[in-house]
Design a protein around this motif. Structure first.
Motif, mmCIF file in Angstrom:
data_model
loop_
_atom_site.group_PDB
_atom_site.id
_atom_site.type_symbol
_atom_site.label_atom_id
_atom_site.label_comp_id
_atom_site.label_asym_id
_atom_site.label_seq_id
_atom_site.Cartn_x
_atom_site.Cartn_y
_atom_site.Cartn_z
ATOM 1 N N PHE A 1 14.304 19.331 97.340
ATOM 2 C CA PHE A 1 13.259 19.241 96.320
ATOM 3 C C PHE A 1 12.301 18.066 96.512
ATOM 4 C CE2 PHE A 1 16.895 17.320 93.945
ATOM 5 C CZ PHE A 1 16.344 16.097 93.594
ATOM 6 N N LEU A 2 12.258 17.528 97.735
ATOM 7 C CA LEU A 2 11.164 16.620 98.065
ATOM 8 C C LEU A 2 9.847 17.408 98.093
ATOM 9 C CD1 LEU A 2 12.414 14.370 101.032
ATOM 10 C CD2 LEU A 2 11.788 13.609 98.726
ATOM 11 N N PRO A 3 8.742 16.783 97.734
ATOM 12 C CA PRO A 3 7.441 17.461 97.896
ATOM 13 C C PRO A 3 7.230 17.836 99.361
ATOM 14 C CG PRO A 3 7.210 15.463 96.580
ATOM 15 C CD PRO A 3 8.607 15.453 97.131
ATOM 16 N N GLU A 4 6.565 18.940 99.592
ATOM 17 C CA GLU A 4 6.412 19.459 100.953
ATOM 18 C C GLU A 4 5.794 18.451 101.926
ATOM 19 O OE1 GLU A 4 4.552 23.380 103.246
ATOM 20 O OE2 GLU A 4 4.655 23.316 101.057
ATOM 21 N N PRO A 5 4.728 17.714 101.556
ATOM 22 C CA PRO A 5 4.169 16.737 102.512
ATOM 23 C C PRO A 5 5.185 15.667 102.910
ATOM 24 C CG PRO A 5 2.610 17.169 100.747
ATOM 25 C CD PRO A 5 3.895 17.801 100.332
ATOM 26 N N SER A 6 5.959 15.179 101.946
ATOM 27 C CA SER A 6 6.976 14.160 102.247
ATOM 28 C C SER A 6 8.072 14.733 103.129
ATOM 29 C CB SER A 6 7.587 13.620 100.946
ATOM 30 O OG SER A 6 6.623 12.939 100.173
ATOM 31 N N ARG A 7 8.507 15.945 102.815
ATOM 32 C CA ARG A 7 9.603 16.563 103.559
ATOM 33 C C ARG A 7 9.203 16.856 105.000
ATOM 34 N NH1 ARG A 7 11.024 20.901 100.108
ATOM 35 N NH2 ARG A 7 9.509 22.186 101.204
ATOM 36 N N ASP A 8 8.005 17.389 105.194
ATOM 37 C CA ASP A 8 7.550 17.710 106.552
ATOM 38 C C ASP A 8 7.365 16.445 107.389
ATOM 39 O OD1 ASP A 8 7.553 20.394 105.925
ATOM 40 O OD2 ASP A 8 5.407 20.476 105.467
ATOM 41 N N THR A 9 6.822 15.398 106.758
ATOM 42 C CA THR A 9 6.613 14.137 107.474
ATOM 43 C C THR A 9 7.949 13.482 107.807
ATOM 44 O OG1 THR A 9 4.503 13.833 106.319
ATOM 45 C CG2 THR A 9 5.461 11.895 107.380
ATOM 46 N N LEU A 10 8.886 13.511 106.861
ATOM 47 C CA LEU A 10 10.216 12.956 107.102
ATOM 48 C C LEU A 10 10.902 13.684 108.248
ATOM 49 C CD1 LEU A 10 12.544 11.058 106.212
ATOM 50 C CD2 LEU A 10 13.275 12.872 104.633
ATOM 51 N N LYS A 11 10.782 14.993 108.290
ATOM 52 C CA LYS A 11 11.413 15.775 109.356
ATOM 53 C C LYS A 11 10.857 15.392 110.726
ATOM 54 C CE LYS A 11 12.707 20.561 110.466
ATOM 55 N NZ LYS A 11 12.342 20.636 111.887
#
Length: 661
Positions: free
Chosen positions: A443-453
């Motif tokens: 449930f991280l926001p998509e921009p944060s999740r994609d960048t973290l990945k």
């Protein structure tokens, strides 16, 4: 908590509620070492120190060889000193991002909103159809978590004398009238699909799995400690195994090789990763993940509190110190569909072009003067494509990468849930901690999740070259932790004990994020089952609406008239065990595929490629999609067994097309 003193200096003693910390390397007398090792097992650690050094860290040294040099926290404090020095040189003092904790009623209202259940309370309470559908799919522990929050909001509103019509939770969950008596906060609220004896029926692969919150024998206790069960709700497992969990202490002093390699039983209907689902279903996953994580924390009596960031002035353009959402808006004007900031992608590619074998990569800082100059030059020339990357030294590029991450005005893990990531340490076992991280990533926001990945994948590639660059998992973790967790607006207000606890804890979490990243981006099957059930219930309600049926019929006719349709499998095909697979991008003719026990999604793709061999198609660029029925759209894993999936979703259409990027 205690403190001791001797001729060498002071001893700082900290306590971890979950009994897990990174090991502390100690140079002391044998008697003191015995005490330290004993206290570590009981959840404490000791630091022997003469005095604080110039870096402001609690220093320690070690001659011990059994703790591994790479686990030393020295690199953390050195990195933190570099960060403080670089920020100290800035002419503009960054504003502090305050993490405001709302009062209890506001907190629970915000939680219900995040969970997609805001229509249960407040002035907007009215049409409860969507909430009722969501609630009907919840497990017992998830339902209890929702009821607890609704009860809290109800009590708060009554105290404030607000005239809100708060619905009775028993009515929402559809309890029989015989159970209309008072419901205790610990039990008795049973969602649809839960039997009166407290057992939750979970539909999986055509079989029913019984998960009982109070009966350990009903769970698969034969699973080894390194197995992860994704078919039964994590919170239901925790409720059933709570007593066993208390006696299972995690061990925080492992080196790379001692971190367990978790494995999952094979799911014949296919594993689902973030990015495989359509947005409407991912929205449901996010709501369910929040409810499930809260239920998991509730099972162990751990407070789950989100925070709110006080609004501050932010840059509205540029590369560094710009919010991810604004940065991506800029990037998408240059490269449509961009999901990860272009500057981060370019920094990573430049570092890799120079080779990942460089010793001390990410640990050795670049020149502070050059890095500052490069930042200014990138701001002016990056989007103009006139920046001279050939002149950028590798260590400078690595410093720029870390600078980009920590200068985000809000942390990559978000202000709202940064504390929830740190609280993961309070869970009693490594398995529970991994489950919680999985839900947090969902449930991280998509921009944060994609960048973290993207960041974690890069860090793993650096670690893969550890034999040459000397950067192990633990080295990378202690270097990156202050950059990820001590974001631009962070201000530490604790003493030395809290400072060291923060350092050791966040380095540990950083290790897990890197080590288990492949597992963290999976969507557990029990959540997928709940999404499927929501879709089924929504379809049932829609089918009762005649006007909606008429509209859908017209839409279907228009689509058939103006577009190339995806033809569903006919009744005759179904009786013969045949599905029809469309590939409108590559072929005008559908493929009739005979379902067998061993047929996999990869076999279907191989058949298409063999038929259109003259067309240049990369195998990794296409996917077999499950569309409709009880799912929106899902890209299938190669190891998906088609017959098992067909039985789970017989009304789906099967389409081969280019992967969504």
């Amino acid at each position: 908590m205690s403190s001791q003193q001797d001729s060498k200096g002071v001893v700082l003693t900290g306590f971890y509620q979950n009994n897990e910390v990174l090991p502390v390397l100690i140079d002391c007398k044998d008697e003191e070492e015995h005490t330290s090792l004993s206290s570590r097992r009981t959840g404490q650690y000791n630091i022997h120190s003469r005095a604080k050094n110039a870096a402001g860290k609690p220093p320690y040294s070690s001659s011990s060889q059994d703790s591994l040099d790479e686990l030393s926290m020295d690199d953390y404090w050195t990195e933190l000193q570099h960060i403080q020095t670089s920020r100290g040189n800035d002419q503009e003092v960054p504003e502090e991002v305050l993490m405001k904790v709302p009062d209890e009623g506001e907190l629970e209202e915000e939680w219900l909103k995040e969970a997609g259940l805001s229509d249960l309370i407040g002035d907007q309470a009215g049409d409860l159809q969507e909430s009722i559908v969501l609630l009907s799919t919840l497990t017992r522990t998830q339902a209890a978590a929702v009821q607890k929050r609704v009860d809290t909001v109800t009590q708060t509103l009554r105290k404030k004398n607000k005239q809100h019509q708060v619905p009775d939770v028993r009515d929402i969950f559809g309890l029989p009238s015989a159970q209309s008596g008072k419901i205790s906060s610990a039990n008795r609220t049973l969602p649809a699909g839960t039997s009166e004896n407290g057992k939750q029926d979970v539909e999986s692969d055509g079989q029913t799995i019984i998960a009982c919150g109070n009966d350990k024998s009903s769970l698969d206790t034969a699973l080894s400690e390194t197995d992860i069960n994704l078919e039964i709700s994590f919170s239901e497992q925790a409720a059933g195994l709570k007593e066993q969990s208390k006696s299972s202490e995690p061990h925080g002093n492992e080196d790379d090789s001692l971190l367990p390699n978790f494995k999952m039983p094979q799911d014949k209907t296919g594993t689902t990763k973030i990015g495989d689902l359509a947005s409407q279903d991912m929205k449901k996953v996010r709501s369910l993940a929040l409810i499930e994580l809260t239920a998991l924390y509730d099972a162990f009596g751990i407070d789950f509190k989100s925070h709110k960031a006080v609004k501050i002035k932010i840059k509205e353009s540029g590369l560094f110190g710009v919010p991810l959402t604004i940065l991506l808006e800029q990037d998408q004007k240059k490269v449509p569909g961009t999901k990860v900031p272009l500057i981060l992608q370019k920094l990573i590619s430049h570092i890799e072009e120079e080779g990942l074998d460089t010793e001390g990569l990410l640990r050795i800082p670049g020149s502070a003067t050059r890095v500052k100059s490069l930042c200014q030059e990138l701001e002016a020339k990056f989007y103009e494509r006139t920046f001279a990357w050939d002149s950028v030294k590798q260590h400078d590029a690595a410093s720029l990468l870390k600078f980009f991450i920590r200068e985000l005005p809000q942390p990559l893990l978000t202000v709202e849930y940064l504390n929830a990531f740190i609280t993961v340490q309070k869970l009693p076992t490594r398995k529970h901690q991994l489950q919680a991280l999985n839900l947090l990533v969902l449930f991280l926001p998509e921009p944060s999740r994609d960048t973290l990945k993207t960041l974690l994948e890069f860090l793993q590639r650096v670690i893969d070259s550890k034999e040459k660059n000397k950067m192990t998992l633990n080295n990378i973790a202690v270097i990156m932790a202050p950059n990820l967790f001590r974001f631009k607006g962070f201000r530490s207000k604790g003493g030395e004990q809290q400072e060291f606890a923060m350092a050791a804890g966040t380095a540990n979490i950083m290790r897990w994020l890197i080590k288990y990243q492949n597992l963290l981006w999976l969507i557990p099957k029990f959540l997928m089952n709940q999404v499927r059930k929501q879709n089924t219930e929504n379809q049932k309600k829609m089918s009762k609406d005649k006007a909606m049926k008429k509209l859908l019929k017209k839409m279907a006719y228009d689509r058939e008239k103006h577009e190339r349709p995806y033809r569903s499998t006919t009744k005759t095909d179904a009786l013969q065990g045949v599905i029809r697979v469309q590939a409108p991008q590559f072929s005008k003719v559908s493929m009739a595929i005979q379902l067998t026990e061993d047929l996999k999604a990869s076999d279907v793709l191989a058949r298409l490629l063999s038929q259109i061999g003259t067309v240049a198609i990369k195998r990794e660029d296409i996917c077999l999609y499950e569309i409709g029925g009880n799912i929106g759209e899902r890209c299938l894993n190669d190891e998906t067994y088609m017959k098992d999936l067909y039985q789970l979703n017989p009304n789906a259409e099967w389409v081969i097309k280019s992967r969504s990027r």
